[in-house]
Design a protein around this motif. Structure first.
Motif, PDB file in Angstrom:
ATOM      1  N   GLU A 162      17.206  49.901  -4.959  1.00 12.04           N
ATOM      2  CA  GLU A 162      16.089  50.210  -4.065  1.00 12.04           C
ATOM      3  C   GLU A 162      15.269  51.389  -4.589  1.00 12.04           C
ATOM      4  N   TYR A 163      15.954  52.366  -5.166  1.00  8.96           N
ATOM      5  CA  TYR A 163      15.248  53.510  -5.750  1.00  8.96           C
ATOM      6  C   TYR A 163      14.427  53.090  -6.959  1.00  8.96           C
ATOM      7  N   VAL A 164      15.047  52.323  -7.854  1.00  5.96           N
ATOM      8  CA  VAL A 164      14.366  51.917  -9.084  1.00  5.96           C
ATOM      9  C   VAL A 164      13.169  51.019  -8.777  1.00  5.96           C
ATOM     10  N   GLN A 165      13.315  50.104  -7.817  1.00  3.70           N
ATOM     11  CA  GLN A 165      12.273  49.135  -7.504  1.00  3.70           C
ATOM     12  C   GLN A 165      11.329  49.605  -6.384  1.00  3.70           C
ATOM     13  N   SER A 166      11.666  50.717  -5.738  1.00  2.68           N
ATOM     14  CA  SER A 166      10.876  51.227  -4.595  1.00  2.68           C
ATOM     15  C   SER A 166      10.749  50.167  -3.506  1.00  2.68           C
ATOM     16  N   ILE A 167      11.900  49.620  -3.089  1.00  2.40           N
ATOM     17  CA  ILE A 167      11.937  48.583  -2.065  1.00  2.40           C
ATOM     18  C   ILE A 167      12.852  49.012  -0.922  1.00  2.40           C
ATOM     19  N   ASP A 168      12.807  48.238   0.180  1.00  4.08           N
ATOM     20  CA  ASP A 168      13.696  48.491   1.314  1.00  4.08           C
ATOM     21  C   ASP A 168      15.128  48.096   0.947  1.00  4.08           C
ATOM     22  N   PHE A 169      16.080  48.540   1.767  1.00  2.68           N
ATOM     23  CA  PHE A 169      17.476  48.187   1.521  1.00  2.68           C
ATOM     24  C   PHE A 169      17.639  46.674   1.579  1.00  2.68           C
ATOM     25  N   SER A 225      20.947  49.626   6.752  1.00  5.83           N
ATOM     26  CA  SER A 225      20.788  48.271   7.260  1.00  5.83           C
ATOM     27  C   SER A 225      19.763  47.513   6.431  1.00  5.83           C
ATOM     28  N   GLN A 226      20.023  46.251   6.216  1.00  5.05           N
ATOM     29  CA  GLN A 226      19.123  45.381   5.462  1.00  5.05           C
ATOM     30  C   GLN A 226      17.714  45.434   6.046  1.00  5.05           C
ATOM     31  N   GLY A 227      16.731  45.711   5.189  1.00 11.86           N
ATOM     32  CA  GLY A 227      15.341  45.759   5.617  1.00 11.86           C
ATOM     33  C   GLY A 227      14.846  47.133   6.010  1.00 11.86           C
ATOM     34  N   ASP A 228      15.754  48.103   6.159  1.00 14.06           N
ATOM     35  CA  ASP A 228      15.339  49.466   6.502  1.00 14.06           C
ATOM     36  C   ASP A 228      14.715  50.154   5.289  1.00 14.06           C
ATOM     37  N   PRO A 229      13.762  51.069   5.516  1.00 11.19           N
ATOM     38  CA  PRO A 229      13.196  51.830   4.390  1.00 11.19           C
ATOM     39  C   PRO A 229      14.294  52.618   3.669  1.00 11.19           C
TER      40      PRO A 229
END
Length: 225
Positions: free
Chosen positions: A87-94, A44-48
């Motif tokens: 998200e993996y490359v940038q270390s961000i939430d979905f 889901s958008q915004g999830d870790p």
């Protein structure tokens, strides 16, 4: 989401999609096979974002939600597709929501194992680069599609993307309006037009596909896939 404990099935997917050329031997020891039911959310958008998922069977729908609560469809995907790469490359939430349109099989690997065993593995990095650049190209194409093409074409494309066989009850009208970026009233007019042309039928707020070939002719290139 269910974890599938079946080494033989996992190995079959690995060989089928040549993932043994992408992952190191250490990473292959830490990947898991997951099953998602139709309609289930993969993320889901915004999830870790803690996992990188690779779609190996089935079809998924990718969409985004605005701050005002609007939903916009971005694309439909079939194998081989990666979820969580940026998200993996940038270390961000979905950044988007991903939903299973059909029963789906995903190979998942935790970010911590990727960072430990794959951060400098050239085949994996090249694979991610290819996937990410392809997504940026398709995103630009999708945005242009929603701006430049009429609702008739977008609805036909959407119905083709989510239906698997003729006479299948495929979607709610309200969901379709949100996902293709139009008003409920405008979509109702187009649905009435499609019904009169024998392409679809309306059943208690849902759409029943009757003429897949007619929808294909109207949609031309199926932009949502």
């Amino acid at each position: 989401m269910r974890e599938i404990i079946d080494g033989g099935k996992l190995d079959t997917y690995i060989q089928m999609h040549h993932m043994d050329r992408i992952f190191t031997e250490q990473l292959l020891q830490h990947i898991t096979l997951y099953c998602f039911d139709k309609g289930e959310l993969i993320c889901s958008q915004g999830d870790p974002a803690q996992y990188l998922y690779i779609l190996v069977e089935g079809k998924i729908k990718i969409y985004t939600n605005s701050a005002e609560g609007k939903t916009l469809i971005l694309s439909f995907k079939t194998p081989l597709e990666v979820i969580g790469d940026l998200e993996y490359v940038q270390s961000i939430d979905f950044i988007n929501t991903v939903e299973a349109v059909s029963p789906v099989m995903m190979i998942g690997v935790q970010h911590r194992w990727l960072k430990q065993f794959g951060h400098d593995h050239a085949p994996l990095l090249n694979f991610l680069l290819e996937i990410i650049t392809k997504k940026f190209h398709l995103k630009n194409k999708s945005m242009s599609f929603n701006i430049m093409y009429p609702v008739e074409v977008r609805l036909a494309s959407y119905l083709l993307s989510i239906s698997f066989e003729e006479s299948e009850l495929v979607t709610s009208i309200k969901d379709a309006a949100n996902l293709i970026g139009t008003s409920y009233r405008h979509l109702n007019r187009v649905i009435t037009q499609f019904c009169n042309e024998g392409l679809i039928e309306r059943h208690r707020g849902f759409i029943l596909v009757k003429d897949i070939e007619g929808l294909r002719k109207l949609a031309g290139d199926n932009i949502y896939e």
